[in-house]
Motif scaffolding. Structure first.
Motif, mmCIF file in Angstrom:
data_model
loop_
_atom_site.group_PDB
_atom_site.id
_atom_site.type_symbol
_atom_site.label_atom_id
_atom_site.label_comp_id
_atom_site.label_asym_id
_atom_site.label_seq_id
_atom_site.Cartn_x
_atom_site.Cartn_y
_atom_site.Cartn_z
ATOM 1 N N LYS A 31 0.817 -1.224 0.000
ATOM 2 C CA LYS A 31 0.000 0.000 0.000
ATOM 3 C C LYS A 31 0.845 1.267 0.000
ATOM 4 O O LYS A 31 0.358 2.337 -0.342
ATOM 5 C CB LYS A 31 -0.905 0.005 1.229
ATOM 6 N N THR A 32 2.102 1.143 0.438
ATOM 7 C CA THR A 32 2.993 2.297 0.483
ATOM 8 C C THR A 32 3.526 2.558 -0.925
ATOM 9 O O THR A 32 3.545 1.662 -1.764
ATOM 10 C CB THR A 32 4.154 1.999 1.463
ATOM 11 N N ASP A 33 3.961 3.779 -1.146
ATOM 12 C CA ASP A 33 4.526 4.141 -2.438
ATOM 13 C C ASP A 33 5.614 3.145 -2.859
ATOM 14 O O ASP A 33 6.421 2.708 -2.030
ATOM 15 C CB ASP A 33 5.130 5.547 -2.333
ATOM 16 N N GLU A 34 5.606 2.793 -4.129
ATOM 17 C CA GLU A 34 6.507 1.765 -4.649
ATOM 18 C C GLU A 34 7.975 2.090 -4.359
ATOM 19 O O GLU A 34 8.807 1.190 -4.233
ATOM 20 C CB GLU A 34 6.280 1.608 -6.155
ATOM 21 N N SER A 35 8.299 3.379 -4.252
ATOM 22 C CA SER A 35 9.702 3.772 -4.063
ATOM 23 C C SER A 35 10.273 3.207 -2.753
ATOM 24 O O SER A 35 11.466 2.926 -2.660
ATOM 25 C CB SER A 35 9.834 5.289 -4.068
ATOM 26 N N HIS B 48 4.752 -4.669 -6.458
ATOM 27 C CA HIS B 48 3.721 -3.768 -6.970
ATOM 28 C C HIS B 48 3.322 -4.084 -8.407
ATOM 29 O O HIS B 48 2.191 -3.812 -8.821
ATOM 30 C CB HIS B 48 4.199 -2.314 -6.879
#
Lengths: 197, 197
Positions: A31-35, B48
């Motif tokens: 759920k967190t940004d892919e970075s 992702h």
């Protein structure tokens, strides 16, 4: 297994992470940004390549020789002997000790087949002989194995005309007598400090 | 920061992992065979890309449509409405439900600015209208937001001639009356089940 289950499985193999926590962590990462995932992956990919033990003291470092061994401001007459590389960080965080370190790489544990010859006692003796060390502080853990190892080190060093000491063992600060175990209480009595007469 | 400190910092940002646990995990990975770190990194890099929500129900899947939606053996007259994609896995693990799922994507939470229009109520209505669904089981969490959301869903569905039910709330199995909170105890009284007369 899908990607989420595979990641959960990997996380659940880490110390202190159960199956439920592992699933929670995997979903958090999804759920967190892919970075964040990319960054963590990069750190994992380069970890073993970047970190190695210092050839002098055995602490973890990225350099040829660690920052402590090369720091001209450290007190080179004091040598603190620890079990594991991570113990160096723990002691450094206390800001109490300003000498050099020596990592044994473990403790003497006959039941696990670990004898003194598997630990870095030879290089410890060499360092005490060749460097201008006045005091060796043994900071192995206050466990049976740690005590045995401390005793062994003390014996080895007794022939070298160097002061040898061991970290005090007793009641932890902020602790409560009621919750102290018998052995800790025994040690705190035996190691009691005179407040004058 | 060296590689070990960077990795520790990243791990400490994951849910349920404090600074000490993060350091312990980073050192564990450093001491473990490098292949574990490489494997974990690979899983993070592709997570992702591989996982996305099922376009029908919203559960996490690697396929075009998830395994549950395409399974011909599932009971297509039952629809279980949950808050989050991970709730599907939790319910599947209980092996109690054999119908289909519908993931709302959250709960109605006015304080956080989440209204019904941000949740998948429209597609829920469409599914109930177009698929041959006889009963909708609302499985939102037994929290204030979960209750509000359940009430809202019930109202929406009341016009569609479909049975609507909600998961029972009460004492957890293996629990102890002594440790039950007031609200749970209230619910277990109101939802008490007759054992005959």
């Amino acid at each position: 297994m899908n990607a989420l289950e595979e990641l959960t499985e990997s996380f659940s193999r880490l110390p202190g992470i159960g199956k439920k926590s592992a699933a929670r962590i995997a979903i958090h990462i999804l759920k967190t940004d892919e970075s964040f995932a990319q960054n963590l992956a990069q750190q994992l990919l380069t970890l073993h390549e970047r970190i190695h033990p210092c050839p002098i003291c055995g602490a973890y470092t990225e350099k040829d020789t660690c920052d402590i061994c090369t720091d001209p401001l450290r007190d080179r007459s004091l040598l603190c002997v620890v079990e594991q590389p991570q113990d160096v960080q723990t002691i450094e965080a206390s800001r109490e000790f300003h000498g050099l370190f020596h990592v044994l790489g473990g403790v003497i544990a006959p039941l696990e087949g670990i004898g003194p010859e598997q630990l870095s006692f030879n290089s410890l003796i060499e360092r005490v002989k060749n460097e201008n060390i006045q005091e060796v502080i043994i900071a192995t853990n206050p466990t049976i194995e740690g005590d045995t190892t401390a005793l062994y080190a003390q014996k080895l060093l007794s022939e070298l005309h160097v002061n040898v000491s061991r970290l005090a063992s007793g009641l932890p600060v902020g602790g409560d007598l009621e919750y102290a175990d018998k052995l800790t209480l025994q040690r705190s009595f035996r190691g009691r400090i005179s407040l004058g007469s």
